[in-house]
Structures are given as structure tokens and as C-alpha cells.
Design a protein around this motif. Structure first.
Motif, PDB file in Angstrom:
ATOM      1  N   ILE A  31      25.733  12.543 -13.101  1.00 58.28           N
ATOM      2  CA  ILE A  31      26.290  12.661 -11.753  1.00 58.28           C
ATOM      3  C   ILE A  31      25.452  13.614 -10.908  1.00 58.28           C
ATOM      4  O   ILE A  31      25.201  13.361  -9.724  1.00 58.28           O
ATOM      5  CB  ILE A  31      27.755  13.133 -11.820  1.00 58.28           C
ATOM      6  N   ARG A  32      24.990  14.714 -11.517  1.00 58.73           N
ATOM      7  CA  ARG A  32      24.143  15.666 -10.780  1.00 58.73           C
ATOM      8  C   ARG A  32      22.825  15.015 -10.368  1.00 58.73           C
ATOM      9  O   ARG A  32      22.329  15.260  -9.253  1.00 58.73           O
ATOM     10  CB  ARG A  32      23.873  16.894 -11.654  1.00 58.73           C
ATOM     11  N   GLY A  57      32.372  15.207 -13.737  1.00 56.15           N
ATOM     12  CA  GLY A  57      31.941  14.846 -15.084  1.00 56.15           C
ATOM     13  C   GLY A  57      32.965  15.231 -16.134  1.00 56.15           C
ATOM     14  O   GLY A  57      33.204  14.473 -17.094  1.00 56.15           O
ATOM     15  N   PHE A 111      23.562  12.754  -7.504  1.00 53.22           N
ATOM     16  CA  PHE A 111      23.875  13.543  -6.314  1.00 53.22           C
ATOM     17  C   PHE A 111      22.603  14.034  -5.623  1.00 53.22           C
ATOM     18  O   PHE A 111      22.617  14.326  -4.423  1.00 53.22           O
ATOM     19  CB  PHE A 111      24.750  14.735  -6.702  1.00 53.22           C
ATOM     20  N   SER A 167      29.484  17.976  -9.594  1.00 55.17           N
ATOM     21  CA  SER A 167      29.064  17.221 -10.782  1.00 55.17           C
ATOM     22  C   SER A 167      29.823  17.661 -12.026  1.00 55.17           C
ATOM     23  O   SER A 167      30.246  16.827 -12.836  1.00 55.17           O
ATOM     24  CB  SER A 167      27.556  17.393 -11.001  1.00 55.17           C
ATOM     25  N   CYS A 182      28.097  14.899 -16.638  1.00 54.61           N
ATOM     26  CA  CYS A 182      27.756  15.950 -15.669  1.00 54.61           C
ATOM     27  C   CYS A 182      26.293  15.844 -15.238  1.00 54.61           C
ATOM     28  O   CYS A 182      25.972  15.943 -14.045  1.00 54.61           O
ATOM     29  CB  CYS A 182      28.033  17.328 -16.256  1.00 54.61           C
TER      30      CYS A 182
END
Length: 227
Positions: free
Chosen positions: A175-176, A49, A179, A45, A172
């Protein structure tokens, strides 16, 4: 023995009177911060990111491009939140009394039952995606209010650096959060598979009891058999 199981302690595991924001902070620390179990997702991430933030922060149409990417994250987070909420609801209805009793007696970590860990994880996922949706909504509103040629400072280098840093935090985190879908799928599959295994075990025990019952009847009839 069922009489030896402490059901009061099991009930206390599901009681949490703390404020919602405290639960959110605790869940985000547990699930999102890097440790030996999720370091791969954290690194992925951050790297992705950072790359995305550098690309968006250094182009001429930063505002419009950031709006489009934010819209994609926002739509994806809402969709996954809805799916996760549906799965959570289905699981609660799907768990039978006997299966819940079985999961209560399966130790997971530090004396906690597997049932508690599973339920707590889905609750954490719901809260994490809620935060992600609110974060994306805030960023989306801010970007919508900005003109396309908006500049933070008159210095272009400083302007691109600040834009990259601000966008990096958002990219970041988003995306985390996305995920985390991997863990949601894994936990869901594990629960369903273990449920199937438990049902198969129940079928096996029922068949064994039937066979034993038939053998007892045959044995009883054997006493009255005269060749």
C-alpha cells in the motif's frame, strides 16, 4: 554569469558507482520511511494494511483471499512501473538544453540542484516499484504453492496471529508503494508546469527584444525626419 557556474560539480552529482542494492536501500530509506514530508502516507499505509491483514488473516479462506489481493497489488505495481518508466523516458527526451541549464542553477536542498533531485526521485520510484513487484511475485508464488486449507500451526489462535503478522508486512509495504504514485504525479506536474513557465518567460524575453529593436529603428529614423 554562466562562466561562474561549476559544471564539473554538476556532473559529479549524477555519477553514482555504488551497487544497485545499496542504491535501493538508500532510496527506500529516503522515500518510504516516515518523516515530516511523508508521515501521512506512512500512517495511512500502516493503518489500512493492518486492518486488511486482520480481516484476511482471520477468515476461513485466508490463502485464496490473500492470493486474489496479492494478484491485485502485483498487477497495479506492474502497471504503475510501466507508466513511471515511460514518463521517465519522455522527460529525458522532453528536457531541452536550455531547460536543463535552467534547472541546474535552481537550488533545491543542501546545495543540490532541482534537476538532480527530480531525476533521482524518478530513479528511486523505479527501484521502489521494482522491489514491490519482486516482493509481490514472491508472495504470489508462495501462496500459489499452498493448499487452500493450509495451516501454519494446529492452534487456530496462533495460526491466525501469525498469518495476520506476515500479511501485515506485505500489505503495509504494498500500500505504501502504491501511495507513492501521488508523489510521482506531483513531481511530473511540477516539472511540466515549470517547463511551460520557462517557455513563456522565453517568449516574453523574445518579444521584449523585438520591441526594443523596433524602438531603436524608429529612433534612428527619427534623426532623418524633417517636419
Amino acid at each position: 554569469m554562466d562562466n561562474d557556474f561549476d559544471y564539473k560539480a554538476a556532473m559529479s552529482e549524477f555519477i553514482d558507482d555504488s551497487a544497485v542494492w545499496k542504491q535501493i536501500v538508500q532510496h527506500m530509506k529516503t522515500e518510504l520511511l516516515p518523516d515530516k514530508k511523508n508521515w501521512c502516507g506512512f500512517v495511512f499505509s500502516v493503518v489500512l494494511g493492518l486492518i486488511l491483514a486482520i480481516v484476511v488473516g482471520t477468515v476461513e479462506n485466508t490463502v485464496s483471499l490473500a492470493q486474489q489481493i496479492c494478484g491485485i497489488f502485483f498487477d497495479a505495481q506492474i502497471s504503475i512501473f510501466g507508466c513511471n518508466f515511460a514518463v521517465y523516458s519522455i522527460l529525458l527526451a522532453f528536457l531541452s538544453d536550455s531547460y536543463i541549464k535552467k534547472l541546474l542553477k535552481v537550488d533545491y536542498d543542501q546545495g543540490s540542484s532541482y534537476l538532480k533531485r527530480s531525476i533521482r526521485y524518478y530513479e528511486a520510484a523505479l527501484l521502489i516499484y521494482f522491489v514491490g513487484i519482486m516482493y509481490s511475485l514472491l508472495v504470489k508464488v508462495v501462496l500459489t504453492c499452498m493448499p487452500e486449507n493450509f495451516l501454519l500451526t494446529t492452534n487456530m489462535i496462533v495460526n491466525e496471529t501469525l498469518a495476520t503478522i506476515l500479511l501485515c508486512f506485505y500489505f503495509c509495504f504494498s500500500i505504501r508503494v502504491l501511495f507513492e504514485l501521488k508523489s510521482i504525479i506531483g513531481n511530473t506536474l511540477l516539472l511540466f508546469r515549470s517547463s511551460i513557465v520557462y517557455k513563456i518567460q522565453s517568449f516574453s524575453e523574445e518579444d521584449s527584444k523585438k520591441v526594443q529593436s523596433v524602438e531603436k529603428v524608429q529612433l534612428m529614423l527619427g534623426f532623418f525626419y524633417y517636419p
